[in-house]
Design an enzyme around this catalytic site. Structure first.
Site, PDB file in Angstrom:
ATOM      1  N   LYS A 151     -32.004 -25.065  -7.721  1.00 19.07           N
ATOM      2  CA  LYS A 151     -32.264 -23.616  -7.773  1.00 19.07           C
ATOM      3  C   LYS A 151     -33.384 -23.355  -8.792  1.00 19.07           C
ATOM      4  CE  LYS A 151     -27.657 -22.903  -6.041  1.00 19.07           C
ATOM      5  NZ  LYS A 151     -26.450 -22.126  -5.962  1.00 19.07           N
TER       6      LYS A 151
ATOM      7  N   HIS B  76     -30.835 -19.364   2.196  1.00 23.11           N
ATOM      8  CA  HIS B  76     -29.745 -19.471   1.216  1.00 23.11           C
ATOM      9  C   HIS B  76     -29.247 -18.065   0.884  1.00 23.11           C
ATOM     10  CE1 HIS B  76     -27.513 -20.347  -2.392  1.00 23.11           C
ATOM     11  NE2 HIS B  76     -27.547 -21.626  -2.057  1.00 23.11           N
TER      12      HIS B  76
ATOM     13  N   GLY C 137     -20.994 -21.570  -6.843  1.00 20.89           N
ATOM     14  CA  GLY C 137     -21.036 -21.453  -8.300  1.00 20.89           C
ATOM     15  C   GLY C 137     -19.751 -20.935  -8.937  1.00 20.89           C
TER      16      GLY C 137
ATOM     17  N   GLY D   7     -25.081 -27.624  -5.899  1.00 19.85           N
ATOM     18  CA  GLY D   7     -25.879 -26.822  -6.827  1.00 19.85           C
ATOM     19  C   GLY D   7     -25.586 -27.228  -8.257  1.00 19.85           C
TER      20      GLY D   7
ATOM     21  N   GLU E 192     -22.062 -22.263   3.664  1.00 20.02           N
ATOM     22  CA  GLU E 192     -22.027 -21.998   2.226  1.00 20.02           C
ATOM     23  C   GLU E 192     -21.319 -20.667   1.984  1.00 20.02           C
ATOM     24  OE1 GLU E 192     -24.708 -24.627   0.004  1.00 20.02           O
ATOM     25  OE2 GLU E 192     -25.633 -22.674   0.014  1.00 20.02           O
TER      26      GLU E 192
HETATM   27  P1  PGA Z   1     -22.874 -24.642  -6.271  1.00 18.05           P
HETATM   28  O1  PGA Z   1     -24.064 -24.149  -5.340  1.00 18.05           O
HETATM   29  O2  PGA Z   1     -22.707 -26.126  -6.028  1.00 18.05           O
HETATM   30  O3  PGA Z   1     -23.303 -24.327  -7.658  1.00 18.05           O
HETATM   31  O4  PGA Z   1     -21.651 -23.912  -5.845  1.00 18.05           O
HETATM   32  C1  PGA Z   1     -24.118 -24.589  -4.020  1.00 18.05           C
HETATM   33  C2  PGA Z   1     -25.275 -23.982  -3.296  1.00 18.05           C
HETATM   34  O5  PGA Z   1     -25.619 -22.819  -3.539  1.00 18.05           O
HETATM   35  O6  PGA Z   1     -25.865 -24.663  -2.466  1.00 18.05           O
END
Ligand code: PGA
Length: 235
Positions: free
Chosen positions: A10, A98, A161, A211, A155
């Site tokens: 990101k 995304h 997150g 992420g 997702e």
């Molecule tokens: P995360 O993000 O692993 O921090 O949950 C995943 C993503 O947005 O692809």
């Protein structure tokens, strides 16, 4: 078929931090048998060039990935990164749609279709992220000839997150909904994937998007090691 493990940084890491990450990561995974696992990394745009050189120089087993791509070709689109801008960098995948792009940058399913077209024009495979509430809308907008060139990544918003990763049964059910529209597309899961839960998802999906947990090179190398082990066991 190899399972895809995709690290998405990101908007994290400076160029030098991203370089340290790659150096550490490559050291940690040296000697790992990757016959059944493909590693992909999506750093910020600013790191794509240095990563491309590093990967080529060291013959590193890493598929370079863009986190986003312009919906438009080269031209007067200030601030956008077009397929032409990244030509020659050997980028294999482009993440499109995304949920953070939808949420913070106003992207719609129509933009995502244009991005898919651009990625394919640039000889990259689009990784189309979605949540269930707009899956149907999104998928119906993608021209049939592009559908099977896309990888779909489930997702769920609530899982990103948050530490609340989706259940394996849920992921399995969503995979079936995608398969109704595009039976040959690969299917990934993303949302709070860690080295502790990655194994479950590799049984029901063709790979994972990672992420937060990918930000630490050692942690991510552990995830790769776990994933490699489980894929061999289930062969
Ligand atoms: P995360 O993000 O692993 O921090 O949950 C995943 C993503 O947005 O692809």
């Amino acid at each position: 078929m190899k399972k895809l493990l995709l690290a998405n940084f990101k908007s994290n890491k400076s160029i030098s931090e991203a370089n340290v990450w790659m150096d550490t990561f490559l050291k940690k995974i040296a000697g790992t048998n990757l016959d059944l696992v493909e590693i992909a990394v999506a750093p910020s745009f600013l790191s794509l060039e240095e990563y491309s050189v590093k990967i080529a120089d060291r013959n590193a087993p890493v598929s370079l990935t863009m986190q986003n791509i312009s919906a438009y070709p080269a031209g007067s689109y200030t601030g956008a990164v077009s397929v032409q801008n990244v030509q020659g960098l050997q980028i294999k995948y482009a993440i499109v749609g995304h949920s953070e792009r939808r949420r913070y940058f106003g992207e719609t399913s129509d933009h995502v279709v244009k991005k898919i077209e651009q990625a394919i024009a640039g000889e990259m495979t689009p990784i189309v992220c979605f949540d269930t509430d707009y899956l149907e809308e999104q998928i119906k907008k993608i021209p049939t000839e592009y559908l099977e060139k896309c990888i779909f990544a489930y997702e769920p918003l609530a899982a990103i997150g948050s530490g609340n990763n989706a259940s394996v049964d849920e992921v399995k059910a969503v995979r079936e909904s995608v398969a109704k529209h595009s039976p040959d597309s690969l299917f990934l899961y993303g949302g709070s994937v860690t080295d502790k839960n990655v194994s479950e998802y590799l049984i029901v999906a063709d790979g994972v998007l990672v992420g937060s947990f990918s930000l630490d090179a050692t942690g991510y190398a552990n995830l790769v090691a776990t994933a490699t082990g489980i894929v061999y066991q289930t062969q």
